[in-house]
Motif scaffolding. Sequence first.
Motif, PDB file in Angstrom:
ATOM      1  N   ARG A  56       0.928  -0.911  -0.117  1.00  0.00           N
ATOM      2  CA  ARG A  56      -0.026  -0.191  -0.086  1.00  0.00           C
ATOM      3  C   ARG A  56       1.078   1.196   0.171  1.00  0.00           C
ATOM      4  NH1 ARG A  56      -4.089   0.319   4.662  1.00  0.00           N
ATOM      5  NH2 ARG A  56      -1.530   0.582   6.204  1.00  0.00           N
ATOM      6  N   ASP A  57       2.160   1.024   1.042  1.00  0.00           N
ATOM      7  CA  ASP A  57       2.804   2.375   0.546  1.00  0.00           C
ATOM      8  C   ASP A  57       3.462   3.264  -0.637  1.00  0.00           C
ATOM      9  OD1 ASP A  57       2.267   2.778   3.054  1.00  0.00           O
ATOM     10  OD2 ASP A  57       3.860   1.600   4.017  1.00  0.00           O
ATOM     11  N   THR A  58       3.896   1.315  -0.935  1.00  0.00           N
ATOM     12  CA  THR A  58       4.782   1.558  -2.616  1.00  0.00           C
ATOM     13  C   THR A  58       3.106   1.938  -3.628  1.00  0.00           C
ATOM     14  OG1 THR A  58       6.314  -0.835  -1.646  1.00  0.00           O
ATOM     15  CG2 THR A  58       6.043   0.564  -4.393  1.00  0.00           C
ATOM     16  N   LYS A  59       2.613   1.881  -3.422  1.00  0.00           N
ATOM     17  CA  LYS A  59       1.138   1.854  -4.033  1.00  0.00           C
ATOM     18  C   LYS A  59       1.346   3.935  -3.841  1.00  0.00           C
ATOM     19  CE  LYS A  59      -3.512   1.158  -5.505  1.00  0.00           C
ATOM     20  NZ  LYS A  59      -4.707   0.662  -5.748  1.00  0.00           N
ATOM     21  N   ALA A  60       1.389   3.731  -3.155  1.00  0.00           N
ATOM     22  CA  ALA A  60       1.623   5.254  -2.660  1.00  0.00           C
ATOM     23  C   ALA A  60       2.405   6.054  -3.028  1.00  0.00           C
ATOM     24  CB  ALA A  60       0.820   6.001  -1.222  1.00  0.00           C
ATOM     25  N   ALA A  98       4.481   9.501  -7.305  1.00  0.00           N
ATOM     26  CA  ALA A  98       5.798   9.718  -8.548  1.00  0.00           C
ATOM     27  C   ALA A  98       5.417  10.171  -9.619  1.00  0.00           C
ATOM     28  CB  ALA A  98       6.653   7.950  -8.543  1.00  0.00           C
ATOM     29  N   ARG A  99       3.948   9.166 -10.253  1.00  0.00           N
ATOM     30  CA  ARG A  99       3.697   9.082 -11.113  1.00  0.00           C
ATOM     31  C   ARG A  99       2.783  10.522 -11.659  1.00  0.00           C
ATOM     32  NH1 ARG A  99      -0.218   5.670 -10.426  1.00  0.00           N
ATOM     33  NH2 ARG A  99       1.288   3.445 -11.862  1.00  0.00           N
ATOM     34  N   GLN A 100       2.774  11.696 -10.014  1.00  0.00           N
ATOM     35  CA  GLN A 100       1.698  12.005 -10.746  1.00  0.00           C
ATOM     36  C   GLN A 100       2.910  13.916 -10.881  1.00  0.00           C
ATOM     37  OE1 GLN A 100       0.062  13.430  -6.722  1.00  0.00           O
ATOM     38  NE2 GLN A 100      -1.839  12.048  -7.797  1.00  0.00           N
ATOM     39  N   GLU A 101       4.065  13.211 -10.741  1.00  0.00           N
ATOM     40  CA  GLU A 101       5.622  14.003 -10.257  1.00  0.00           C
ATOM     41  C   GLU A 101       5.714  13.774 -11.800  1.00  0.00           C
ATOM     42  OE1 GLU A 101       9.547  14.526  -8.693  1.00  0.00           O
ATOM     43  OE2 GLU A 101       8.690  13.415  -7.794  1.00  0.00           O
TER      44      GLU A 101
END
Length: 225
Positions: free
Chosen positions: A77-81, A86-89
Amino acid sequence: MAVDRDIVTDPKLLTVLDASRDARLQALSLVDQIAANDPRDNPSSEAQQETSKQQKRLITNLAQLRGLHRAAHFRARDTKAQTSEARQEVDQLHLQLQNLYYEQRHLQGEIKACESYDHTYQQLPLIAVEEFLSLKPEHADDDENTLMIARIEHERSEREALEQERMELLRRKQKLIADNKKRKDDLANLDRELEKFIDAAKLIQKLFDKNVQPASAPQASGTGL
């Protein structure tokens, strides 16, 4: 079901897989042991103890597997967040890159338009570069833009000098016109004075003629006697 360890490389996930494998093998061993005993026969105390040991091991492995699974779930879950952030960045950087590409194309279009623009200075009747450099040899090493500015400045100074010369000639012309007009006026006045003098002389001549004729008549009569 075997999992390709080349696919899963995270050490913590490998620990979960190992625990899952151990729990699976423990469960299969327990099932095999129970199946080996005939349910119609009363199992011996040793068999019951062994089965109890296997159950305890299985429960321990399952408890460990649940803990590892829970921890892996939290990490996932943390990795997904983190992946979402990172995807938004990356998306933001991609948008900024697209804006930079758009600005680059816009600036390239403006530069091309400026380069193809028919500037007024290009239509100036400047002297040839060779002639200019012969007059101004200090500009021989100038670049194209500096040389063009120097040629335009030279043309401006030459035109200002010609304009000053033209204005001086114009002043001299106006002075000559004024002098000629004054002479014409003086000649016209002289003509009028001469006409007046001639008219007065004619009047005097008439009076002189009238006075001369009577005086001449008696003298002619005396001579005849």
